[in-house]
Design an enzyme around this catalytic site. Structure first.
Site, PDB file in Angstrom:
ATOM      1  N   GLU A  17       0.848  -1.206   0.000  1.00 43.50           N
ATOM      2  CA  GLU A  17       0.000   0.000   0.000  1.00 43.50           C
ATOM      3  C   GLU A  17       0.878   1.249   0.000  1.00 43.50           C
ATOM      4  O   GLU A  17       1.899   1.299   0.682  1.00 43.50           O
ATOM      5  CB  GLU A  17      -0.897   0.009   1.248  1.00 43.50           C
ATOM      6  N   THR A  48      -3.994   4.907  -1.157  1.00 42.78           N
ATOM      7  CA  THR A  48      -4.987   5.443  -0.220  1.00 42.78           C
ATOM      8  C   THR A  48      -5.567   6.761  -0.744  1.00 42.78           C
ATOM      9  O   THR A  48      -5.078   7.346  -1.711  1.00 42.78           O
ATOM     10  CB  THR A  48      -4.400   5.658   1.189  1.00 42.78           C
ATOM     11  N   HIS A  77      -8.383   3.753  -3.303  1.00 38.19           N
ATOM     12  CA  HIS A  77      -9.274   3.927  -2.157  1.00 38.19           C
ATOM     13  C   HIS A  77     -10.178   5.135  -2.421  1.00 38.19           C
ATOM     14  O   HIS A  77      -9.780   6.071  -3.117  1.00 38.19           O
ATOM     15  CB  HIS A  77      -8.471   4.214  -0.882  1.00 38.19           C
ATOM     16  N   GLY A 108     -14.407   6.677   5.670  1.00 42.51           N
ATOM     17  CA  GLY A 108     -13.507   7.777   6.040  1.00 42.51           C
ATOM     18  C   GLY A 108     -13.775   8.172   7.478  1.00 42.51           C
ATOM     19  O   GLY A 108     -14.845   7.857   8.033  1.00 42.51           O
ATOM     20  N   ALA A 127     -19.804   3.209   4.964  1.00 40.36           N
ATOM     21  CA  ALA A 127     -19.186   2.700   3.730  1.00 40.36           C
ATOM     22  C   ALA A 127     -20.199   1.937   2.871  1.00 40.36           C
ATOM     23  O   ALA A 127     -20.125   1.958   1.640  1.00 40.36           O
ATOM     24  CB  ALA A 127     -17.997   1.813   4.077  1.00 40.36           C
ATOM     25  N   GLN A 215       6.691   6.066  15.088  1.00 46.68           N
ATOM     26  CA  GLN A 215       5.543   5.532  14.338  1.00 46.68           C
ATOM     27  C   GLN A 215       4.587   4.783  15.275  1.00 46.68           C
ATOM     28  O   GLN A 215       3.396   4.670  14.978  1.00 46.68           O
ATOM     29  CB  GLN A 215       6.100   4.540  13.320  1.00 46.68           C
TER      30      GLN A 215
HETATM   31  P1  FAD Z   1     -17.851   1.670   7.959  1.00 43.57           P
HETATM   32  O1  FAD Z   1     -17.821   0.352   7.306  1.00 43.57           O
HETATM   33  O2  FAD Z   1     -18.930   2.610   7.604  1.00 43.57           O
HETATM   34  O3  FAD Z   1     -17.806   1.443   9.537  1.00 43.57           O
HETATM   35  C1  FAD Z   1     -17.592   2.527  10.426  1.00 43.57           C
HETATM   36  C2  FAD Z   1     -18.349   2.281  11.727  1.00 43.57           C
HETATM   37  O4  FAD Z   1     -19.761   2.352  11.479  1.00 43.57           O
HETATM   38  C3  FAD Z   1     -18.113   0.913  12.359  1.00 43.57           C
HETATM   39  O5  FAD Z   1     -18.170   1.063  13.746  1.00 43.57           O
HETATM   40  C4  FAD Z   1     -19.280   0.072  11.846  1.00 43.57           C
HETATM   41  O6  FAD Z   1     -19.597  -1.008  12.711  1.00 43.57           O
HETATM   42  C5  FAD Z   1     -20.401   1.114  11.826  1.00 43.57           C
HETATM   43  N1  FAD Z   1     -21.408   0.868  10.796  1.00 43.57           N
HETATM   44  C6  FAD Z   1     -21.212   0.403   9.539  1.00 43.57           C
HETATM   45  N2  FAD Z   1     -22.370   0.336   8.881  1.00 43.57           N
HETATM   46  C7  FAD Z   1     -23.332   0.787   9.712  1.00 43.57           C
HETATM   47  C8  FAD Z   1     -24.737   0.978   9.604  1.00 43.57           C
HETATM   48  N3  FAD Z   1     -25.396   0.668   8.472  1.00 43.57           N
HETATM   49  N4  FAD Z   1     -25.410   1.474  10.674  1.00 43.57           N
HETATM   50  C9  FAD Z   1     -24.769   1.787  11.821  1.00 43.57           C
HETATM   51  N5  FAD Z   1     -23.425   1.621  11.986  1.00 43.57           N
HETATM   52  C10 FAD Z   1     -22.715   1.140  10.948  1.00 43.57           C
HETATM   53  N6  FAD Z   1      -9.278   6.407   5.548  1.00 43.57           N
HETATM   54  C11 FAD Z   1      -9.061   7.360   4.615  1.00 43.57           C
HETATM   55  O7  FAD Z   1      -9.417   8.528   4.816  1.00 43.57           O
HETATM   56  N7  FAD Z   1      -8.451   7.048   3.417  1.00 43.57           N
HETATM   57  C12 FAD Z   1      -8.041   5.785   3.116  1.00 43.57           C
HETATM   58  O8  FAD Z   1      -7.508   5.540   2.034  1.00 43.57           O
HETATM   59  C13 FAD Z   1      -8.267   4.748   4.089  1.00 43.57           C
HETATM   60  N8  FAD Z   1      -7.907   3.462   3.838  1.00 43.57           N
HETATM   61  C14 FAD Z   1      -8.185   2.471   4.774  1.00 43.57           C
HETATM   62  C15 FAD Z   1      -7.842   1.148   4.466  1.00 43.57           C
HETATM   63  C16 FAD Z   1      -8.107   0.127   5.409  1.00 43.57           C
HETATM   64  C17 FAD Z   1      -7.736  -1.306   5.064  1.00 43.57           C
HETATM   65  C18 FAD Z   1      -8.675   0.454   6.662  1.00 43.57           C
HETATM   66  C19 FAD Z   1      -8.925  -0.626   7.684  1.00 43.57           C
HETATM   67  C20 FAD Z   1      -9.018   1.767   6.963  1.00 43.57           C
HETATM   68  C21 FAD Z   1      -8.780   2.794   6.019  1.00 43.57           C
HETATM   69  N9  FAD Z   1      -9.126   4.134   6.266  1.00 43.57           N
HETATM   70  C22 FAD Z   1      -8.899   5.111   5.328  1.00 43.57           C
HETATM   71  C23 FAD Z   1      -9.712   4.504   7.573  1.00 43.57           C
HETATM   72  C24 FAD Z   1     -11.259   4.417   7.534  1.00 43.57           C
HETATM   73  O9  FAD Z   1     -11.770   5.410   6.687  1.00 43.57           O
HETATM   74  C25 FAD Z   1     -11.742   4.617   8.979  1.00 43.57           C
HETATM   75  O10 FAD Z   1     -11.378   3.505   9.764  1.00 43.57           O
HETATM   76  C26 FAD Z   1     -13.218   4.948   9.150  1.00 43.57           C
HETATM   77  O11 FAD Z   1     -13.412   5.370  10.498  1.00 43.57           O
HETATM   78  C27 FAD Z   1     -14.185   3.788   8.909  1.00 43.57           C
HETATM   79  O12 FAD Z   1     -14.243   3.456   7.595  1.00 43.57           O
HETATM   80  P2  FAD Z   1     -15.053   2.130   7.133  1.00 43.57           P
HETATM   81  O13 FAD Z   1     -15.069   2.163   5.668  1.00 43.57           O
HETATM   82  O14 FAD Z   1     -14.518   0.946   7.822  1.00 43.57           O
HETATM   83  O15 FAD Z   1     -16.495   2.492   7.723  1.00 43.57           O
END
Ligand code: FAD
Length: 296
Positions: A17, A48, A77, A108, A127, A215
């Site tokens: 990545e 990312t 991403h 995000g 997401a 880090q």
């Molecule tokens: P979601 O899947 O939406 O989950 C977030 C929270 O909401 C969780 O607690 C989940 O249980 C809850 N949730 C999900 N769906 C629902 C629903 N329907 N109703 C109620 N609650 C719900 N950030 C960046 O800005 N740029 C990047 O490029 C980036 N890359 C990443 C790559 C990886 C592999 C990981 C693990 C994280 C990355 N992140 C990045 C960070 C990420 O954006 C954050 O962790 C963010 O807080 C959650 O994103 P998510 O897509 O997991 O969210």
């Protein structure tokens, strides 16, 4: 190439990545670093998306460059929570025009300044909303999502987190990439639980080589990951010696990856953080394991 095709190979493989530059001024440096990593010919690379989306064009520029110059499949991403539907649709259009087939669909992090806003006015909350938007705009895109072996910091409990993860997969996520973890047992337990919950898509473990003591704090704050005693001892012992810490951090990550392969995981994603030397050393440490697999 779609990442789901890459993941079908049942031999140990590695991907890296990278992150996009924040400014025009740093573009050339980042481009050079990401090209050096691409020259290692990993199975794929992910790029990312800058928090808040401010540097989104760079994500595509870097992803397209890697793919065109080195033929390495890429994942771009994309986050949604800080964007309007119109902006996200524009971004999806740009992804398709750039010829990128794979998107990691993310919510995000919610910016501090927006935490107390009326969320009913937002176009995207999770997401899963973005997964649906992507699916609706191009059924041929290969969509991935994030998952959290140690649960997402905002989740009340793992059961709830996994329930929402299943919803994300059912909406169209074809693979998942994990948050970093430093204790493989947490990953194995998580994998068991999500399989029990009916989530059957490939899950790619994400490994972060910690190569500097500074880090550590940032990584923990960001991920909330558990630090095993073995890892803490390593930071205590070598943290004040940058070269030694780097060597020890690379060795620790290598060890985690070998354990994952030994336990039947075929693909590992390394958070190589635009550090070609780190990516190269990890790949070199695994050369026989990866070579054996090529001959198989
Ligand atoms: P979601 O899947 O939406 O989950 C977030 C929270 O909401 C969780 O607690 C989940 O249980 C809850 N949730 C999900 N769906 C629902 C629903 N329907 N109703 C109620 N609650 C719900 N950030 C960046 O800005 N740029 C990047 O490029 C980036 N890359 C990443 C790559 C990886 C592999 C990981 C693990 C994280 C990355 N992140 C990045 C960070 C990420 O954006 C954050 O962790 C963010 O807080 C959650 O994103 P998510 O897509 O997991 O969210």
């Amino acid at each position: 190439m779609k990442i789901t095709e890459v993941l079908k190979h049942e031999i140990p493989s590695l991907s890296f990545e990278v992150f996009p530059p924040k400014t025009d001024a740093s573009f050339a440096n980042v481009k050079e670093a990401t090209e050096k990593i691409a020259a290692l010919h990993p199975s794929f690379m992910s790029v990312t998306y800058g928090a808040g989306g401010g540097t989104s064009q760079y994500t595509l520029d870097i992803a397209k460059n890697i793919k065109t110059l080195y033929g390495v499949p890429t994942i771009a991403h994309l986050t949604c929570v800080s964007s309007t539907r119109e902006t996200v649709k524009d971004k999806i259009r740009a992804i398709r025009e750039a010829g990128i087939q794979n998107v990691l669909a993310l919510r995000g992090d919610i910016p501090e300044a927006r935490l107390h806003e009326d969320r009913s006015l937002w176009d995207y909350h999770h997401a899963v909303d973005l997964v649906r938007e992507l699916k609706a705009s191009d059924a041929d895109l290969c969509i991935g999502g994030a998952c959290y072996p140690e649960i997402h910091p905002e989740s009340f409990n793992q059961k709830e987190d996994i329930r929402y993860l299943k919803e994300k997969v059912d909406a169209g996520c074809e693979f998942l990439t994990t948050q970093m973890f430093f204790d493989n047992n947490l990953f194995y337990n998580f994998l068991y639980k999500i399989r029990e919950a009916g989530i059957t898509v490939p899950v790619i473990p994400g490994i972060m080589p910690i190569t500097g003591a500074n880090q550590v704090e940032r990584a923990i704050k960001l991920s909330g990951s558990f630090m095993p005693q073995r890892f803490k001892a390593l930071v205590d012992k070598f943290g004040s010696n940058p070269a030694a810490m780097k060597q020890a951090g690379i060795a620790y990550a290598t060890d985690q990856i070998i354990d994952l392969y030994a336990n039947g995981i075929t693909h590992v994603h390394v958070y190589s953080m635009n550090k070609p030397d780190v990516a190269e050393k990890i790949q070199a440490n695994l050369s026989d394991i990866l070579d054996i697999s090529c001959d198989a």
